[in-house]
Write a protein that holds these residues in place. Sequence first.
Motif, PDB file in Angstrom:
ATOM      1  N   THR A 103     114.698 -21.905 -15.642  1.00  0.00           N
ATOM      2  CA  THR A 103     115.681 -22.975 -15.519  1.00  0.00           C
ATOM      3  C   THR A 103     116.002 -23.198 -14.049  1.00  0.00           C
ATOM      4  OG1 THR A 103     116.671 -22.493 -17.675  1.00  0.00           O
ATOM      5  CG2 THR A 103     118.041 -23.676 -16.098  1.00  0.00           C
ATOM      6  N   PHE A 105     118.694 -24.065 -11.373  1.00  0.00           N
ATOM      7  CA  PHE A 105     120.150 -24.026 -11.277  1.00  0.00           C
ATOM      8  C   PHE A 105     120.622 -24.978 -10.181  1.00  0.00           C
ATOM      9  CE2 PHE A 105     119.059 -20.165 -13.435  1.00  0.00           C
ATOM     10  CZ  PHE A 105     120.086 -19.996 -14.355  1.00  0.00           C
ATOM     11  N   TYR A 114     128.343 -34.743 -16.138  1.00  0.00           N
ATOM     12  CA  TYR A 114     127.087 -34.020 -16.261  1.00  0.00           C
ATOM     13  C   TYR A 114     127.158 -33.052 -17.441  1.00  0.00           C
ATOM     14  CZ  TYR A 114     126.283 -35.492 -11.402  1.00  0.00           C
ATOM     15  OH  TYR A 114     126.126 -36.217 -10.253  1.00  0.00           O
ATOM     16  N   ARG A 115     126.121 -33.009 -18.223  1.00  0.00           N
ATOM     17  CA  ARG A 115     126.025 -31.961 -19.235  1.00  0.00           C
ATOM     18  C   ARG A 115     125.603 -30.664 -18.553  1.00  0.00           C
ATOM     19  NH1 ARG A 115     122.807 -35.830 -21.587  1.00  0.00           N
ATOM     20  NH2 ARG A 115     121.018 -34.431 -21.490  1.00  0.00           N
ATOM     21  N   ARG A 116     126.025 -29.550 -19.126  1.00  0.00           N
ATOM     22  CA  ARG A 116     125.662 -28.264 -18.525  1.00  0.00           C
ATOM     23  C   ARG A 116     124.164 -28.034 -18.558  1.00  0.00           C
ATOM     24  NH1 ARG A 116     130.081 -23.719 -20.499  1.00  0.00           N
ATOM     25  NH2 ARG A 116     131.913 -24.663 -19.493  1.00  0.00           N
ATOM     26  N   GLN A 117     123.552 -28.388 -19.672  1.00  0.00           N
ATOM     27  CA  GLN A 117     122.116 -28.211 -19.825  1.00  0.00           C
ATOM     28  C   GLN A 117     121.437 -29.568 -19.826  1.00  0.00           C
ATOM     29  OE1 GLN A 117     120.780 -25.228 -19.903  1.00  0.00           O
ATOM     30  NE2 GLN A 117     122.522 -23.905 -20.354  1.00  0.00           N
ATOM     31  N   LEU A 118     120.432 -29.722 -18.963  1.00  0.00           N
ATOM     32  CA  LEU A 118     119.679 -30.966 -18.885  1.00  0.00           C
ATOM     33  C   LEU A 118     118.193 -30.647 -18.981  1.00  0.00           C
ATOM     34  CD1 LEU A 118     121.518 -32.590 -15.831  1.00  0.00           C
ATOM     35  CD2 LEU A 118     121.865 -33.183 -18.229  1.00  0.00           C
ATOM     36  N   SER A 119     117.411 -31.598 -19.413  1.00  0.00           N
ATOM     37  CA  SER A 119     115.963 -31.430 -19.421  1.00  0.00           C
ATOM     38  C   SER A 119     115.320 -32.734 -18.982  1.00  0.00           C
ATOM     39  CB  SER A 119     115.454 -31.025 -20.813  1.00  0.00           C
ATOM     40  OG  SER A 119     115.758 -32.023 -21.769  1.00  0.00           O
ATOM     41  N   ARG A 124     113.792 -27.559 -17.403  1.00  0.00           N
ATOM     42  CA  ARG A 124     115.186 -27.356 -17.794  1.00  0.00           C
ATOM     43  C   ARG A 124     116.069 -27.165 -16.563  1.00  0.00           C
ATOM     44  NH1 ARG A 124     115.054 -22.503 -21.991  1.00  0.00           N
ATOM     45  NH2 ARG A 124     113.763 -21.658 -20.301  1.00  0.00           N
ATOM     46  N   PHE A 125     117.286 -27.677 -16.656  1.00  0.00           N
ATOM     47  CA  PHE A 125     118.229 -27.607 -15.544  1.00  0.00           C
ATOM     48  C   PHE A 125     119.588 -27.143 -16.056  1.00  0.00           C
ATOM     49  CE2 PHE A 125     115.005 -30.759 -14.795  1.00  0.00           C
ATOM     50  CZ  PHE A 125     114.622 -30.561 -13.478  1.00  0.00           C
ATOM     51  N   ARG A 126     120.254 -26.326 -15.248  1.00  0.00           N
ATOM     52  CA  ARG A 126     121.593 -25.839 -15.573  1.00  0.00           C
ATOM     53  C   ARG A 126     122.542 -26.279 -14.468  1.00  0.00           C
ATOM     54  NH1 ARG A 126     126.244 -24.498 -16.684  1.00  0.00           N
ATOM     55  NH2 ARG A 126     126.825 -22.643 -17.877  1.00  0.00           N
ATOM     56  N   TYR A 166     124.200 -16.251 -13.327  1.00  0.00           N
ATOM     57  CA  TYR A 166     123.327 -17.374 -12.987  1.00  0.00           C
ATOM     58  C   TYR A 166     122.152 -16.954 -12.107  1.00  0.00           C
ATOM     59  CZ  TYR A 166     127.123 -20.248 -14.798  1.00  0.00           C
ATOM     60  OH  TYR A 166     128.087 -20.821 -15.606  1.00  0.00           O
TER      61      TYR A 166
END
Length: 260
Positions: A103, A105, A114-119, A124-126, A166
């Motif tokens: 992921t 970060f 922003y959502r915490r988890q993105l793709s 994947r992005f946090r 993290y």
Amino acid sequence: MARKMNTLVLMKKLLELGDVFTIEEAQQQLRIDPKLLEYYLRALSKMGILKRIAKGIYVLSLEPGRFPSPHEFVLAQILVPTGAVAYWSALNYYGMTEQIPQTVFIQTPIKRGYRRQLSLDGKRFRVVVISPEKFFGVNTIRIGRRDVRITDPEKTVVDCLDKPKYCGGIIEVVKSLSNAILNYEKLLDYAERMNNKALLKRLGFLSEKLGLGIEDRVKLSEKDRKSFALLDPSMPPAGRFSYKWGLRINVPEDYWEEIE
């Protein structure tokens, strides 16, 4: 509708943005009517040299049908323009860990829905939102034709001491402090600016454990030492207490063998 632009001229101008860009960036680069821009984007998509990978985000290719996979840090900057690559991702970039996080970060001081988890594009992005006072120590690196923000080495270590979850746990911070060449003056300054006593306790304890020689400069009051923080808050609250540092050493005794 405004006069149309030659396709080659159009592509050349878009390529100046890099292989991935947003519709807003294309609008600013081309300076044409929005409806005409939509026309061009549709036309290039039909030609197989443009692909939309998310709403308002496009990838451009010089070979029809063969699209590049944009660098994950570039995508991170596009997804969160107010942020910077940080934590485990920055540790890996600077070679302070051999682990490759799955992921990316991103740290940002501004939460704008922003959502915490993105793709995006299979990556994947946090997103980690922090207070504006903690957003400092940021470098700019060049990837392709785009500037990308990333926390500098010392800020990366301090951030990981602040939020070990993290970066894969405190063990990754231990490895970084053991192997990296860091500016300790900057590291201490950054640690104090974070206004987090638990962070300072972890830094002092690890400096003493690893023989870094900066533990005497970590400022803690007697009151600070009487309240206990976890060495690794991502692990269960167990293990011995360090009254010197106000820490609960909640890692196995053989934990340190991994870095020796």
